[in-house]
Motif scaffolding. Structure first.
Motif, PDB file in Angstrom:
ATOM      1  N   ARG A   1      66.542   6.479  21.304  1.00  0.00           N
ATOM      2  CA  ARG A   1      66.051   5.903  20.043  1.00  0.00           C
ATOM      3  C   ARG A   1      64.856   6.664  19.476  1.00  0.00           C
ATOM      4  O   ARG A   1      63.827   6.084  19.137  1.00  0.00           O
ATOM      5  CB  ARG A   1      65.716   4.425  20.234  1.00  0.00           C
ATOM      6  N   GLY A   2      65.012   7.997  19.427  1.00  0.00           N
ATOM      7  CA  GLY A   2      63.987   8.816  18.799  1.00  0.00           C
ATOM      8  C   GLY A   2      62.838   9.216  19.692  1.00  0.00           C
ATOM      9  O   GLY A   2      61.874   9.832  19.227  1.00  0.00           O
ATOM     10  N   GLY A   3      62.908   8.882  20.994  1.00  0.00           N
ATOM     11  CA  GLY A   3      61.837   9.247  21.916  1.00  0.00           C
ATOM     12  C   GLY A   3      61.782  10.752  22.142  1.00  0.00           C
ATOM     13  O   GLY A   3      62.710  11.489  21.789  1.00  0.00           O
ATOM     14  N   PRO A   4      60.688  11.259  22.733  1.00  0.00           N
ATOM     15  CA  PRO A   4      60.535  12.707  22.940  1.00  0.00           C
ATOM     16  C   PRO A   4      61.569  13.260  23.917  1.00  0.00           C
ATOM     17  O   PRO A   4      62.012  12.563  24.836  1.00  0.00           O
ATOM     18  CB  PRO A   4      59.114  12.837  23.499  1.00  0.00           C
ATOM     19  N   SER A   5      61.936  14.518  23.705  1.00  0.00           N
ATOM     20  CA  SER A   5      62.919  15.172  24.572  1.00  0.00           C
ATOM     21  C   SER A   5      62.278  15.616  25.878  1.00  0.00           C
ATOM     22  O   SER A   5      61.069  15.882  25.950  1.00  0.00           O
ATOM     23  CB  SER A   5      63.524  16.384  23.863  1.00  0.00           C
ATOM     24  N   GLY A   6      63.102  15.718  26.916  1.00  0.00           N
ATOM     25  CA  GLY A   6      62.646  16.251  28.193  1.00  0.00           C
ATOM     26  C   GLY A   6      62.592  17.773  28.148  1.00  0.00           C
ATOM     27  O   GLY A   6      62.760  18.398  27.096  1.00  0.00           O
ATOM     28  N   ASP A   7      62.370  18.388  29.301  1.00  0.00           N
ATOM     29  CA  ASP A   7      62.259  19.843  29.401  1.00  0.00           C
ATOM     30  C   ASP A   7      63.485  20.409  30.124  1.00  0.00           C
ATOM     31  O   ASP A   7      64.181  19.706  30.855  1.00  0.00           O
ATOM     32  CB  ASP A   7      60.994  20.236  30.167  1.00  0.00           C
ATOM     33  N   LEU A   8      63.719  21.693  29.921  1.00  0.00           N
ATOM     34  CA  LEU A   8      64.796  22.407  30.604  1.00  0.00           C
ATOM     35  C   LEU A   8      64.168  23.408  31.566  1.00  0.00           C
ATOM     36  O   LEU A   8      63.314  24.204  31.174  1.00  0.00           O
ATOM     37  CB  LEU A   8      65.690  23.132  29.596  1.00  0.00           C
ATOM     38  N   TYR A   9      64.601  23.367  32.833  1.00  0.00           N
ATOM     39  CA  TYR A   9      64.123  24.307  33.839  1.00  0.00           C
ATOM     40  C   TYR A   9      65.258  25.270  34.193  1.00  0.00           C
ATOM     41  O   TYR A   9      66.348  24.839  34.582  1.00  0.00           O
ATOM     42  CB  TYR A   9      63.646  23.571  35.090  1.00  0.00           C
ATOM     43  N   VAL A  10      64.980  26.564  34.038  1.00  0.00           N
ATOM     44  CA  VAL A  10      65.975  27.601  34.310  1.00  0.00           C
ATOM     45  C   VAL A  10      65.577  28.322  35.595  1.00  0.00           C
ATOM     46  O   VAL A  10      64.502  28.917  35.676  1.00  0.00           O
ATOM     47  CB  VAL A  10      66.076  28.604  33.140  1.00  0.00           C
ATOM     48  N   VAL A  11      66.452  28.255  36.608  1.00  0.00           N
ATOM     49  CA  VAL A  11      66.179  28.872  37.908  1.00  0.00           C
ATOM     50  C   VAL A  11      66.785  30.278  37.930  1.00  0.00           C
ATOM     51  O   VAL A  11      67.956  30.468  37.599  1.00  0.00           O
ATOM     52  CB  VAL A  11      66.756  28.024  39.058  1.00  0.00           C
ATOM     53  N   ILE A  12      65.969  31.257  38.325  1.00  0.00           N
ATOM     54  CA  ILE A  12      66.374  32.663  38.306  1.00  0.00           C
ATOM     55  C   ILE A  12      67.125  33.044  39.583  1.00  0.00           C
ATOM     56  O   ILE A  12      66.721  32.682  40.693  1.00  0.00           O
ATOM     57  CB  ILE A  12      65.140  33.579  38.157  1.00  0.00           C
ATOM     58  N   ASN A  13      68.226  33.779  39.416  1.00  0.00           N
ATOM     59  CA  ASN A  13      68.936  34.383  40.549  1.00  0.00           C
ATOM     60  C   ASN A  13      69.187  35.853  40.223  1.00  0.00           C
ATOM     61  O   ASN A  13      69.869  36.169  39.244  1.00  0.00           O
ATOM     62  CB  ASN A  13      70.267  33.677  40.810  1.00  0.00           C
ATOM     63  N   ILE A  14      68.611  36.752  41.028  1.00  0.00           N
ATOM     64  CA  ILE A  14      68.763  38.191  40.784  1.00  0.00           C
ATOM     65  C   ILE A  14      69.965  38.705  41.575  1.00  0.00           C
ATOM     66  O   ILE A  14      70.058  38.512  42.791  1.00  0.00           O
ATOM     67  CB  ILE A  14      67.492  38.961  41.184  1.00  0.00           C
ATOM     68  N   LEU A  15      70.872  39.365  40.881  1.00  0.00           N
ATOM     69  CA  LEU A  15      72.076  39.892  41.512  1.00  0.00           C
ATOM     70  C   LEU A  15      71.736  41.087  42.408  1.00  0.00           C
ATOM     71  O   LEU A  15      70.785  41.824  42.136  1.00  0.00           O
ATOM     72  CB  LEU A  15      73.078  40.313  40.436  1.00  0.00           C
ATOM     73  N   PRO A  16      72.508  41.297  43.480  1.00  0.00           N
ATOM     74  CA  PRO A  16      72.259  42.455  44.354  1.00  0.00           C
ATOM     75  C   PRO A  16      72.409  43.768  43.588  1.00  0.00           C
ATOM     76  O   PRO A  16      73.226  43.878  42.668  1.00  0.00           O
ATOM     77  CB  PRO A  16      73.344  42.325  45.438  1.00  0.00           C
ATOM     78  N   HIS A  17      71.604  44.755  43.983  1.00  0.00           N
ATOM     79  CA  HIS A  17      71.648  46.069  43.343  1.00  0.00           C
ATOM     80  C   HIS A  17      72.236  47.094  44.305  1.00  0.00           C
ATOM     81  O   HIS A  17      72.114  46.968  45.525  1.00  0.00           O
ATOM     82  CB  HIS A  17      70.238  46.501  42.924  1.00  0.00           C
ATOM     83  N   GLU A  18      72.872  48.107  43.753  1.00  0.00           N
ATOM     84  CA  GLU A  18      73.519  49.132  44.573  1.00  0.00           C
ATOM     85  C   GLU A  18      72.518  49.931  45.395  1.00  0.00           C
ATOM     86  O   GLU A  18      72.804  50.345  46.521  1.00  0.00           O
ATOM     87  CB  GLU A  18      74.325  50.070  43.671  1.00  0.00           C
ATOM     88  N   PHE A  19      71.312  50.151  44.850  1.00  0.00           N
ATOM     89  CA  PHE A  19      70.323  50.993  45.526  1.00  0.00           C
ATOM     90  C   PHE A  19      69.060  50.247  45.948  1.00  0.00           C
ATOM     91  O   PHE A  19      68.433  50.611  46.945  1.00  0.00           O
ATOM     92  CB  PHE A  19      69.893  52.155  44.611  1.00  0.00           C
ATOM     93  N   PHE A  20      68.657  49.233  45.186  1.00  0.00           N
ATOM     94  CA  PHE A  20      67.311  48.683  45.331  1.00  0.00           C
ATOM     95  C   PHE A  20      67.295  47.300  45.974  1.00  0.00           C
ATOM     96  O   PHE A  20      68.177  46.473  45.752  1.00  0.00           O
ATOM     97  CB  PHE A  20      66.624  48.575  43.964  1.00  0.00           C
ATOM     98  N   THR A  21      66.242  47.065  46.761  1.00  0.00           N
ATOM     99  CA  THR A  21      65.811  45.726  47.139  1.00  0.00           C
ATOM    100  C   THR A  21      64.333  45.645  46.753  1.00  0.00           C
ATOM    101  O   THR A  21      63.776  46.604  46.219  1.00  0.00           O
ATOM    102  CB  THR A  21      65.997  45.459  48.650  1.00  0.00           C
ATOM    103  N   ARG A  22      63.696  44.510  47.026  1.00  0.00           N
ATOM    104  CA  ARG A  22      62.297  44.386  46.624  1.00  0.00           C
ATOM    105  C   ARG A  22      61.485  43.678  47.692  1.00  0.00           C
ATOM    106  O   ARG A  22      62.008  42.899  48.494  1.00  0.00           O
ATOM    107  CB  ARG A  22      62.169  43.641  45.287  1.00  0.00           C
ATOM    108  N   ASP A  23      60.207  43.962  47.702  1.00  0.00           N
ATOM    109  CA  ASP A  23      59.222  43.253  48.511  1.00  0.00           C
ATOM    110  C   ASP A  23      58.088  42.897  47.562  1.00  0.00           C
ATOM    111  O   ASP A  23      57.253  43.741  47.248  1.00  0.00           O
ATOM    112  CB  ASP A  23      58.734  44.126  49.669  1.00  0.00           C
ATOM    113  N   GLU A  24      58.117  41.651  47.062  1.00  0.00           N
ATOM    114  CA  GLU A  24      57.226  41.208  45.994  1.00  0.00           C
ATOM    115  C   GLU A  24      57.425  42.114  44.774  1.00  0.00           C
ATOM    116  O   GLU A  24      58.485  42.076  44.157  1.00  0.00           O
ATOM    117  CB  GLU A  24      55.778  41.164  46.480  1.00  0.00           C
ATOM    118  N   PHE A  25      56.449  42.970  44.447  1.00  0.00           N
ATOM    119  CA  PHE A  25      56.596  43.810  43.252  1.00  0.00           C
ATOM    120  C   PHE A  25      56.905  45.269  43.592  1.00  0.00           C
ATOM    121  O   PHE A  25      56.976  46.108  42.698  1.00  0.00           O
ATOM    122  CB  PHE A  25      55.336  43.717  42.387  1.00  0.00           C
TER     123      PHE A  25
END
Length: 255
Positions: free
Chosen positions: A124-148
């Motif tokens: 009945r016209g009340g404020p909308s909630g929020d949308l949370y988008v969770v990130i998933n990084i696909l595997p790479h052919e050459f790279f992995t990561r350790d923090e940055f």
């Protein structure tokens, strides 16, 4: 309105440099027919007769006065006598929406991005909630990561490890040349400064760590075997100090 949660797959490069993506979300939106009021067009919600429009009722329990949400209007203070036919009086309809998501550089798998007001519409016209988008990084052919930091393993030949060489190494910006000094051991790590991922919420970039793997030949010809045997016969303590020191210690340990 209720908060929503969804996930999105992104590439390693998109995580490194950022990207604009779109997610498809099914959610409750404001009813266009009644503009979210829940009342039939041309009518208005009426004050609740049970609570007098206050949204709560009070009653006495012993020495205490108890206040609770009005059971007739569910605390809204209003009742709909002529509900909207499109939404049944809720002020909401369901719709599949395409929502743009800005991926900041440096995000990692499992991190959540908050899109304020992109959740479900309020009743009945009340404020909308929020949308949370969770990130998933696909595997790479050459790279992995350790923090940055970006980690990359590069195979080199036995001869390159012994004599040294200049090799091609993949980075996020393309191939670069990297010098391998003679006598390089397997799993030695070389650091390429500022070739990593952007530091999320900060400045600068991480590094790229290049781990070289010395590949031992699995198939050799008779001629190659002869050359290797000659090479082994000419080995000295100076050319293979780790090998000689280990077996010298082993000999002394067992007497």
């Amino acid at each position: 309105g209720n908060d929503l949660r969804t996930s999105i797959d992104i590439t390693f490069e998109e995580a490194a440099f950022g990207a604009e993506k779109v997610v498809n979300v099914s959610k409750a939106v404001r009813c266009e027919t009644c503009e979210g009021s829940g009342a039939k067009p041309g009518t208005q919600p009426q004050p609740c007769s049970e609570c007098g429009g206050r949204g709560e009722v009070s009653y006495q329990q012993g020495f205490f006065a108890i206040t609770r949400p009005c059971p007739r209007c569910n605390g809204s203070g209003q009742v709909i006598t002529s509900p909207c036919s499109a939404c049944g009086g809720s002020g909401q309809t369901r719709k599949r929406s395409q929502i743009a998501v800005k991926i900041p550089p440096g995000v990692d798998t499992g991190q959540r991005l908050k899109l304020a007001g992109e959740g479900e519409a309020g009743e009945r016209g009340g404020p909308s909630g929020d949308l949370y988008v969770v990130i998933n990084i696909l595997p790479h052919e050459f790279f992995t990561r350790d923090e940055f930091d970006v980690i990359c393993e590069v195979p080199i030949t036995f001869v390159q490890a012994v004599l040294g060489a200049e090799i091609d190494v993949p980075t996020l910006e393309g191939k670069v040349k990297m010098k391998i000094p003679g006598g390089t051991q397997s799993h030695k790590i070389f650091r390429l400064k500022s070739k990593g991922l952007a530091k999320l919420g900060s400045y600068g970039r991480g590094d790229q760590l290049v781990r070289v793997i010395v590949e031992v030949p699995t198939k050799v010809s008779s001629e190659q075997k002869d050359v290797l045997k000659q090479f082994e016969a000419m080995n000295t303590k100076a050319s293979n100090p780790m090998h000689h020191n280990f077996f010298e210690k082993l000999k002394n340990f067992f007497g």
